[in-house]
Design a protein around this motif. Structure first.
Motif, mmCIF file in Angstrom:
data_model
loop_
_atom_site.group_PDB
_atom_site.id
_atom_site.type_symbol
_atom_site.label_atom_id
_atom_site.label_comp_id
_atom_site.label_asym_id
_atom_site.label_seq_id
_atom_site.Cartn_x
_atom_site.Cartn_y
_atom_site.Cartn_z
ATOM 1 N N UNK A 1 0.809 -1.219 0.000
ATOM 2 C CA UNK A 1 0.000 0.000 0.000
ATOM 3 C C UNK A 1 0.846 1.275 0.000
ATOM 4 N N UNK A 2 2.018 1.234 0.641
ATOM 5 C CA UNK A 2 2.880 2.420 0.689
ATOM 6 C C UNK A 2 4.213 2.189 -0.020
ATOM 7 N N UNK A 3 4.212 1.245 -0.961
ATOM 8 C CA UNK A 3 5.466 0.906 -1.636
ATOM 9 C C UNK A 3 5.926 2.060 -2.527
ATOM 10 N N UNK A 4 7.175 2.486 -2.388
ATOM 11 C CA UNK A 4 7.672 3.595 -3.220
ATOM 12 C C UNK A 4 8.050 3.167 -4.632
ATOM 13 N N UNK A 5 8.142 1.854 -4.877
ATOM 14 C CA UNK A 5 8.540 1.358 -6.192
ATOM 15 C C UNK A 5 7.346 1.312 -7.139
ATOM 16 N N UNK A 6 7.583 1.329 -8.439
ATOM 17 C CA UNK A 6 6.490 1.096 -9.391
ATOM 18 C C UNK A 6 5.891 -0.293 -9.179
ATOM 19 N N UNK A 7 4.565 -0.369 -9.063
ATOM 20 C CA UNK A 7 3.867 -1.636 -8.816
ATOM 21 C C UNK A 7 2.789 -1.817 -9.877
ATOM 22 N N UNK A 8 2.709 -3.027 -10.425
ATOM 23 C CA UNK A 8 1.611 -3.409 -11.316
ATOM 24 C C UNK A 8 0.839 -4.523 -10.636
ATOM 25 N N UNK A 9 -0.469 -4.324 -10.464
ATOM 26 C CA UNK A 9 -1.323 -5.312 -9.813
ATOM 27 C C UNK A 9 -1.948 -6.236 -10.848
ATOM 28 N N UNK A 10 -2.099 -7.496 -10.467
ATOM 29 C CA UNK A 10 -2.761 -8.492 -11.312
ATOM 30 C C UNK A 10 -3.809 -9.191 -10.449
ATOM 31 N N UNK A 11 -4.993 -9.437 -10.999
ATOM 32 C CA UNK A 11 -6.004 -10.113 -10.196
ATOM 33 C C UNK A 11 -7.347 -10.214 -10.873
ATOM 34 N N UNK A 12 -8.374 -10.325 -10.035
ATOM 35 C CA UNK A 12 -9.737 -10.508 -10.487
ATOM 36 C C UNK A 12 -10.348 -9.199 -10.961
ATOM 37 N N UNK A 13 -11.312 -9.303 -11.866
ATOM 38 C CA UNK A 13 -12.126 -8.138 -12.196
ATOM 39 C C UNK A 13 -13.226 -7.993 -11.153
ATOM 40 N N UNK A 14 -13.741 -6.777 -11.017
ATOM 41 C CA UNK A 14 -14.774 -6.498 -10.016
ATOM 42 C C UNK A 14 -15.911 -5.701 -10.623
ATOM 43 N N UNK A 15 -17.126 -5.995 -10.169
ATOM 44 C CA UNK A 15 -18.291 -5.221 -10.598
ATOM 45 C C UNK A 15 -18.228 -3.799 -10.062
ATOM 46 N N UNK A 16 -17.824 -3.678 -8.797
ATOM 47 C CA UNK A 16 -17.762 -2.380 -8.133
ATOM 48 C C UNK A 16 -16.373 -1.781 -8.341
ATOM 49 N N UNK A 17 -16.316 -0.649 -9.018
ATOM 50 C CA UNK A 17 -15.028 -0.027 -9.326
ATOM 51 C C UNK A 17 -14.233 0.323 -8.072
ATOM 52 N N UNK A 18 -14.911 0.531 -6.947
ATOM 53 C CA UNK A 18 -14.212 0.891 -5.711
ATOM 54 C C UNK A 18 -13.404 -0.272 -5.140
ATOM 55 N N UNK A 19 -13.631 -1.486 -5.646
ATOM 56 C CA UNK A 19 -12.863 -2.644 -5.178
ATOM 57 C C UNK A 19 -11.464 -2.705 -5.783
ATOM 58 N N UNK A 20 -11.214 -1.917 -6.831
ATOM 59 C CA UNK A 20 -9.882 -1.880 -7.425
ATOM 60 C C UNK A 20 -8.998 -0.906 -6.637
ATOM 61 N N UNK A 21 -7.690 -1.205 -6.570
ATOM 62 C CA UNK A 21 -6.787 -0.225 -5.958
ATOM 63 C C UNK A 21 -6.744 1.045 -6.809
ATOM 64 N N UNK A 22 -6.746 2.192 -6.146
ATOM 65 C CA UNK A 22 -6.890 3.453 -6.871
ATOM 66 C C UNK A 22 -5.591 3.983 -7.457
ATOM 67 N N UNK A 23 -4.463 3.557 -6.897
ATOM 68 C CA UNK A 23 -3.212 4.227 -7.237
ATOM 69 C C UNK A 23 -2.240 3.390 -8.055
ATOM 70 N N UNK A 24 -2.635 2.196 -8.488
ATOM 71 C CA UNK A 24 -1.720 1.357 -9.276
ATOM 72 C C UNK A 24 -2.456 0.838 -10.509
ATOM 73 N N UNK A 25 -1.744 0.577 -11.611
ATOM 74 C CA UNK A 25 -2.376 -0.068 -12.766
ATOM 75 C C UNK A 25 -2.757 -1.495 -12.409
ATOM 76 N N UNK A 26 -3.872 -1.971 -12.962
ATOM 77 C CA UNK A 26 -4.438 -3.266 -12.562
ATOM 78 C C UNK A 26 -4.786 -4.063 -13.809
ATOM 79 N N UNK A 27 -4.194 -5.253 -13.929
ATOM 80 C CA UNK A 27 -4.468 -6.154 -15.052
ATOM 81 C C UNK A 27 -5.381 -7.260 -14.522
#
Length: 406
Positions: free
Chosen positions: A82-108
Motif C-alpha cells: 500500500x505504501x510501496x515507493x517502487x512502481x507496482x503493477x497489480x494483477x487479479x480478479x475483475x470487479x463489478x464495483x469499481x471501488x474494489x480496485x486499488x486506486x493508485x496502481x495499474x491493474x491487469x
C-alpha cells in the motif's frame, strides 16, 4: 561518474520482484507470460521469485529493487504494498464495483464476466436447460469467486430466473481438507441430487470441478449425461487426476503476464498509469468428455436455441431471437443454415411442434388448448403444421399416441 561509466550504468538490469504463488496454475501462467514478454523484447530484468515458488511478504518493504508485479487477489499483498515507493503493477480478479480496485496502481484483471459467460454459453450449446454454479466459501481470499457468482446470477436473471431460484443454483460448500473431506462430499452430493437433471454446472476453478466430478462418481450420478461439468483454469493437473476428462475455460493468464510486464516496462521508463484497468478475456474452452452432452459449434446458434427453448411457445419471432443473441437477423440466419440446415423460424416451429406433440400424447388436453399453450396463432394453423410436418391432424396424432400406450 565519468562519461565512460554512464552507458554501463544505463544498461544495468532492473531488479523486479514477482509476488505470486507459483504452485498454482493461474499464478504460474501469469509468470510465464512475464517471461515471454522478456524473451520477445530482450529486456534485461533480474527477476526475484521465492525459490519454493511461494509468495512471502516478510521484508518486502526492504526489497532493494526497481519494480514489482504482484497478485492483488491476496489481501495481504495489497496491504504490504500500500505504501510501496517502487512502481507496482497489480494483477487479479475483475470487479463489478469499481471501488474494489486499488486506486493508485495499474491493474491487469482476468475478466470474470466473460469467463463465466463463455462457460455458460458452452453448456447451452451442449443442449442443456438447467444450470448451476459451484463456488467457494465467502472470504477475503476468495473475493474473485464471489465475482464469478455475480456474473452467473446476472446471466440467469437475464434468462428470466427468479432471485430465489438463482440462490438455489449457487452452492459454495466447504473448503476441502482431509478432516472435512467426507462431510464436504456428503453435502455436495445432497445439493447435486436436488438439482433438476440434466444440469450443466460451472465450477469456479478446476479444483472445484474435480471435486464435483468425484462427488458425482461416488454418488453414481452419470457425467455428462445427468451432470455436465466445466471448470475454469484449464489446469493440466486437474485433467491428470480425473477419470473423466474435464472441460475447462482457459483464462488469458499468459496475456495478463505479458501485459503486466509491458506496463511495468513503461513505468520504469517514466510513464505513470494510476488507476488504469485492463481486462483480459479468456482464451477459449478446452472441450473434453465432461460436457459432451450435445455440442453445437456456433455460440450464436447455441444461445439462440437456448432462447427458443424457453420462449417458442410464447409466440416469439425471428427478430426477437436475433436481438437476444446480439447479432443481425441475416447473420444469425446464416449461422442457422450452416449449423442446423434450417431457418430460425423453422427451429421455433419445431420447438412448438414438439411441445404440442408432448401435450397431445398425454391425452388430457384439447387441440384448441394445445394450440394456445404452444404459441400457434390459431387452431387452423396448428392443423396445417401437423399435416405438413407429420402427415396427420392433431386429433389423429393424439389417437395414435393413445393406441401406442394400450
Amino acid at each position: 561518474m565519468t562519461k565512460r561509466d554512464a552507458p554501463q550504468r544505463a544498461q544495468k538490469a532492473h531488479r523486479i520482484a514477482l509476488l505470486f504463488n507459483a504452485n498454482k496454475v493461474y499464478d504460474r501462467e501469469i509468470i510465464t507470460g512475464v517471461g515471454h514478454y522478456l524473451l520477445s523484447t530482450r529486456i534485461g530484468w533480474d527477476v526475484f521469485l521465492e525459490e519454493d515458488f511461494r509468495c512471502r511478504l516478510g521484508g518486502i518493504e526492504r526489497f532493494d529493487g526497481d519494480g514489482i508485479i504482484a497478485d492483488f487477489d491476496d489481501p495481504a499483498v495489497c496491504e504490504a504494498l500500500s505504501d510501496c515507493p517502487l512502481p507496482v503493477v497489480a494483477v487479479g480478479s475483475s470487479y463489478e464495483d469499481a471501488s474494489d480496485y486499488p486506486a493508485d496502481v495499474p491493474y491487469i484483471a482476468t475478466d470474470n464476466t466473460k469467463l463465466v459467460s463463455l462457460a455458460y454459453t458452452h453448456l447451452i450449446g451442449a443442449g442443456l436447460t438447467n444450470f448451476a454454479l459451484y463456488s467457494l466459501p465467502l472470504s477475503q481470499n476468495n473475493r474473485w469467486s464471489h465475482q464469478r457468482e455475480l456474473a452467473f446470477a446476472r446471466l440467469r436473471a437475464a434468462d428470466g430466473r427468479a432471485p430465489e431460484a438463482i440462490d438455489a443454483e449457487i452452492y459454495r460448500g466447504l473448503s476441502t481438507s482431509a478432516p472435512t473431506w467426507n462431510q464436504a462430499i456428503d453435502q455436495l452430493t445432497q445439493w447435486l441430487h436436488a438439482l433438476p437433471k440434466p444440469v450443466g454446472i460451472i465450477a469456479v476453478t478446476d479444483a472445484r470441478a474435480r471435486h464435483l466430478l468425484q462427488a458425482c462418481l461416488i454418488a453414481g450420478i452419470p457425467v455428462p449425461e445427468d451432470v455436465a461439468i466445466i471448470g475454469i483454469d484449464n489446469d493440466p493437473l486437474a485433467r491428470t487426476l480425473t477419470r473423466i476428462p474435464l472441460s475447462s475455460v482457459a483464462q488469458g493468464t499468459e496475456e495478463m503476464g505479458r501485459t503486466a510486464a509491458h506496463v511495468l516496462h513503461q513505468m520504469l521508463r517514466g510513464a505513470r498509469f494510476p488507476g488504469r484497468r485492463i481486462l483480459v478475456p479468456p482464451v477459449g474452452i478446452n472441450v473434453l468428455e465432461s460436457t459432451k452432452h450435445r455440442p453445437v459449434a456456433s455460440p450464436y446458434v447455441a444461445r439462440a436455441r437456448h432462447f427458443i427453448r424457453q420462449y417458442a411457445c410464447r409466440g416469439i419471432r425471428t427478430e426477437q431471437v436475433a436481438d437476444y443473441v446480439g447479432v443481425s437477423r441475416s447473420s444469425l440466419e446464416e449461422h442457422f443454415r450452416r449449423e442446423l440446415q434450417c431457418t430460425i423460424h423453422q427451429e421455433i416451429l419445431r420447438q412448438k411442434l414438439d411441445a404440442a406433440k408432448a401435450l397431445l400424447a398425454k391425452g388430457d388436453t384439447s387441440s384448441a388448448d394445445v394450440a394456445i399453450r404452444c404459441g400457434f396463432t390459431s387452431l387452423q394453423y396448428m392443423y396445417a403444421v401437423f399435416r405438413r410436418e407429420l402427415g396427420c391432424t392433431p386429433r389423429e396424432f393424439q389417437d395414435r399416441a393413445k393406441m401406442a400406450v394400450q
